[in-house]
Design a protein around this motif. Structure first.
Motif, PDB file in Angstrom:
ATOM      1  N   TRP A 132     -13.158  -8.386  -4.195  1.00 21.22           N
ATOM      2  CA  TRP A 132     -12.789  -7.330  -3.081  1.00 21.22           C
ATOM      3  C   TRP A 132     -13.956  -8.112  -1.831  1.00 21.22           C
ATOM      4  O   TRP A 132     -13.663  -8.407  -0.326  1.00 21.22           O
ATOM      5  N   ALA A 133     -15.206  -8.629  -1.245  1.00 20.23           N
ATOM      6  CA  ALA A 133     -15.809  -9.552  -0.736  1.00 20.23           C
ATOM      7  C   ALA A 133     -15.521 -10.880  -0.047  1.00 20.23           C
ATOM      8  O   ALA A 133     -15.381 -10.742   1.259  1.00 20.23           O
ATOM      9  N   ARG A 134     -15.452 -11.756  -1.217  1.00 16.82           N
ATOM     10  CA  ARG A 134     -14.571 -12.916  -0.724  1.00 16.82           C
ATOM     11  C   ARG A 134     -13.024 -12.593   0.166  1.00 16.82           C
ATOM     12  O   ARG A 134     -12.634 -13.391   1.545  1.00 16.82           O
ATOM     13  N   HIS A 135     -12.776 -11.507  -0.238  1.00 17.27           N
ATOM     14  CA  HIS A 135     -11.208 -11.167  -0.028  1.00 17.27           C
ATOM     15  C   HIS A 135     -11.349 -10.103   1.320  1.00 17.27           C
ATOM     16  O   HIS A 135     -10.547 -11.081   2.490  1.00 17.27           O
ATOM     17  N   LEU A 136     -12.379  -9.851   1.611  1.00 20.09           N
ATOM     18  CA  LEU A 136     -12.747  -9.229   2.962  1.00 20.09           C
ATOM     19  C   LEU A 136     -13.315  -9.976   3.940  1.00 20.09           C
ATOM     20  O   LEU A 136     -12.539  -9.991   5.114  1.00 20.09           O
ATOM     21  N   LEU A 137     -13.509 -10.774   3.570  1.00 20.74           N
ATOM     22  CA  LEU A 137     -13.744 -12.061   4.575  1.00 20.74           C
ATOM     23  C   LEU A 137     -13.138 -12.847   4.802  1.00 20.74           C
ATOM     24  O   LEU A 137     -12.648 -13.543   5.949  1.00 20.74           O
ATOM     25  N   ARG A 138     -12.384 -13.220   4.050  1.00 20.42           N
ATOM     26  CA  ARG A 138     -10.862 -14.291   4.127  1.00 20.42           C
ATOM     27  C   ARG A 138     -10.145 -13.371   4.851  1.00 20.42           C
ATOM     28  O   ARG A 138     -10.087 -13.677   6.144  1.00 20.42           O
ATOM     29  N   ARG A 139     -10.243 -12.062   4.964  1.00 19.96           N
ATOM     30  CA  ARG A 139      -9.154 -11.431   6.129  1.00 19.96           C
ATOM     31  C   ARG A 139      -9.862 -11.211   7.383  1.00 19.96           C
ATOM     32  O   ARG A 139      -9.142 -11.015   8.250  1.00 19.96           O
ATOM     33  N   GLN A 166     -25.002 -11.957  -0.230  1.00 17.16           N
ATOM     34  CA  GLN A 166     -25.080 -12.512   0.786  1.00 17.16           C
ATOM     35  C   GLN A 166     -24.074 -13.114   1.492  1.00 17.16           C
ATOM     36  O   GLN A 166     -24.272 -13.605   2.485  1.00 17.16           O
ATOM     37  N   TRP A 167     -22.755 -12.000   1.220  1.00 16.53           N
ATOM     38  CA  TRP A 167     -21.732 -12.099   2.089  1.00 16.53           C
ATOM     39  C   TRP A 167     -21.766 -11.533   4.001  1.00 16.53           C
ATOM     40  O   TRP A 167     -21.085 -11.849   4.302  1.00 16.53           O
ATOM     41  N   THR A 168     -22.831 -10.964   3.523  1.00 18.92           N
ATOM     42  CA  THR A 168     -22.987 -10.007   4.396  1.00 18.92           C
ATOM     43  C   THR A 168     -23.310 -10.998   6.261  1.00 18.92           C
ATOM     44  O   THR A 168     -22.783 -10.495   6.410  1.00 18.92           O
ATOM     45  N   ARG A 169     -24.211 -12.137   5.367  1.00 22.79           N
ATOM     46  CA  ARG A 169     -23.759 -12.878   6.513  1.00 22.79           C
ATOM     47  C   ARG A 169     -23.164 -13.417   7.372  1.00 22.79           C
ATOM     48  O   ARG A 169     -23.302 -14.107   8.537  1.00 22.79           O
ATOM     49  N   GLU A 170     -21.768 -13.437   6.863  1.00 27.51           N
ATOM     50  CA  GLU A 170     -20.962 -14.071   7.483  1.00 27.51           C
ATOM     51  C   GLU A 170     -19.535 -13.445   8.046  1.00 27.51           C
ATOM     52  O   GLU A 170     -18.452 -13.670   8.133  1.00 27.51           O
ATOM     53  N   LEU A 171     -20.187 -12.428   7.925  1.00 33.05           N
ATOM     54  CA  LEU A 171     -19.857 -11.364   9.426  1.00 33.05           C
ATOM     55  C   LEU A 171     -19.010 -11.462   9.786  1.00 33.05           C
ATOM     56  O   LEU A 171     -20.305 -12.491  10.871  1.00 33.05           O
ATOM     57  N   PRO A 172     -17.954 -11.511  10.874  1.00 33.10           N
ATOM     58  CA  PRO A 172     -17.703 -11.880  11.941  1.00 33.10           C
ATOM     59  C   PRO A 172     -18.020 -11.260  12.977  1.00 33.10           C
ATOM     60  O   PRO A 172     -18.621 -10.050  13.490  1.00 33.10           O
ATOM     61  N   ILE A 197     -31.807  -1.551  -0.485  1.00 37.52           N
ATOM     62  CA  ILE A 197     -31.630  -3.078  -0.784  1.00 37.52           C
ATOM     63  C   ILE A 197     -31.368  -3.497   0.582  1.00 37.52           C
ATOM     64  O   ILE A 197     -31.305  -4.596   0.377  1.00 37.52           O
ATOM     65  N   ARG A 198     -32.284  -2.744   1.502  1.00 37.80           N
ATOM     66  CA  ARG A 198     -31.964  -3.654   2.853  1.00 37.80           C
ATOM     67  C   ARG A 198     -33.294  -4.878   2.951  1.00 37.80           C
ATOM     68  O   ARG A 198     -32.594  -5.529   4.079  1.00 37.80           O
ATOM     69  N   SER A 199     -33.996  -5.658   2.527  1.00 36.09           N
ATOM     70  CA  SER A 199     -34.895  -6.726   1.828  1.00 36.09           C
ATOM     71  C   SER A 199     -33.534  -7.360   1.817  1.00 36.09           C
ATOM     72  O   SER A 199     -33.634  -8.699   2.487  1.00 36.09           O
ATOM     73  N   GLU A 200     -32.726  -6.843   0.668  1.00 33.56           N
ATOM     74  CA  GLU A 200     -31.196  -7.489   0.827  1.00 33.56           C
ATOM     75  C   GLU A 200     -30.803  -8.097   1.689  1.00 33.56           C
ATOM     76  O   GLU A 200     -29.384  -9.317   1.380  1.00 33.56           O
ATOM     77  N   ILE A 201     -30.209  -6.917   2.654  1.00 38.43           N
ATOM     78  CA  ILE A 201     -29.428  -7.677   3.446  1.00 38.43           C
ATOM     79  C   ILE A 201     -29.154  -8.627   4.990  1.00 38.43           C
ATOM     80  O   ILE A 201     -30.306  -8.359   5.925  1.00 38.43           O
TER      81      ILE A 201
END
Length: 355
Positions: A132-139, A166-172, A197-201
């Motif tokens: 889901w995360a990969r697909h979201l970033l692609r879209r 880790q994908w949250t680093r790539e949010l536009p 969870i905050r330290s992982e975001i």
């Protein structure tokens, strides 16, 4: 299903007089049955009474709310916090405030407390979280930039999966983006000092991060919290949603702030229990588990009646509706002893040997 007249701790006494080892629920730190926490709560009740049903916009301001919210913000590592009377209210208050902030994108399994509408279709997807995360970033990379609100749990407490963020680093950064995380099963258990969870975001500076959580699970406080930037928290504070709702019982927040040494000691015991059980059952291939989380998912629902017949009650519920298959899990708490953990591990091995 047993109907009882008391809240279980490490054990439960059934109406027929039989005593069970209790390995269910969400009270991971055992706070509801911690004598030290009960003493702090009694102290709070003496000071603040049994309830405070007025709006926090009223003329009387109890300092304990500011103290608890300042502690929560510093503990989790976000600029500001606002407490309300339940985790569900915290989630709903946050998503309603974000209703016009952009298109909502839901991760698989997102808790209903963070749903903007009653049945957001994407929540029911069978896609894995990582897919889901990969697909979201692609879209997001390929679509015309428009505001978006991304909603997810911090982990899956049912089938027991820790998510990789880790994908949250790539949010536009070319549009308004809000990331809302429900950390109800993480706060108090995972992260440095149980801060969740905050330290992982990690997100780009332009992305707004909002964390909502129940305080009732690990922390044993009937309430919820929203954590975010100061501007968003002030927006919530001014809302009718907040002003028209009753706050957390102040005695519980008094106990919460004072109970940090108790929480730390309980967390040490909980992690030891989880490690012991994980190591003892690792070779059985019976459970799905995650490091540092005290819940163990079993794909074989027959484990529940097997355990019950032998004096152990584990979690088994049809979820999310009565028509869905049961979710079967062993849930450990800080109240369990080494002997308790060893007993459940031995029964797990016995069950596996019979299959």
């Amino acid at each position: 299903m047993l109907s009882v007249d008391h809240l279980p701790g490490r054990t439960l006494l059934a109406p027929d007089g039989r005593q069970y080892l209790f390995c269910s629920g969400t009270g991971y730190l055992g706070t509801a049955r911690n004598p030290g926490f009960a003493a702090l709560l009694a102290e709070g009740l003496s000071r603040y009474g049994t309830n405070y049903g007025a709006s926090r916009h009223g003329p009387l301001q109890l300092r304990v709310y500011d103290e608890a919210e300042a502690f929560l913000a510093a503990w989790v590592g976000l600029p500001a916090a606002l407490t309300v009377s339940s985790g569900y209210l915290a989630g709903q208050m946050a998503v309603k405030a974000l209703a016009r902030a952009g298109r909502f994108e839901y991760a698989p399994g997102t808790h209903p407390a963070a749903w903007l509408t009653e049945h957001p279709a994407p929540v029911g997807t069978t896609r894995s979280f990582d897919d889901w995360a990969r697909h979201l970033l692609r879209r997001l990379r390929h679509e015309t930039p428009e505001p978006v609100v991304i909603v997810t749990n911090s982990l899956d407490p049912l089938r027991v999966q820790r998510y990789d963020f880790q994908w949250t680093r790539e949010l536009p950064a070319d549009r308004p983006v809000t990331l809302l995380i429900d950390d109800s099963h993480g706060l108090g258990v995972i992260g440095p000092d149980g801060a969740g969870i905050r330290s992982e975001i990690e997100v780009p500076p332009s992305v707004r991060l909002v964390v909502v959580s129940s305080l009732a699970k690990a922390c044993g406080v009937p309430g919820g919290v929203v954590l975010a930037d100061q501007r968003f928290i002030e927006e919530l504070r001014r809302s009718a949603f907040f002003g028209a709702s009753s706050p957390v019982v102040p005695a519980y927040l008094h106990a919460f702030v004072q109970a940090q040494p108790l929480y730390r000691a309980a967390r040490v015991q909980l992690m030891a229990n989880a490690q012991q059980f994980g190591e003892a059952t690792a070779g059985l291939k019976l459970f799905q588990s995650a490091p540092g989380f005290p819940v163990f998912f079993a794909s074989d629902a027959a484990l529940a009646p097997f355990m019950e017949q032998r004096g152990v009650l584990i979690s088994s519920l049809n979820y999310p509706t009565p028509n869905d298959p049961p979710i079967t899990r062993v849930v450990l708490s800080a109240l369990h002893t080494r002997e308790d953990v060893a007993r459940v591990a031995e029964l797990s091995a016995e069950f596996t040997a019979q299959r």
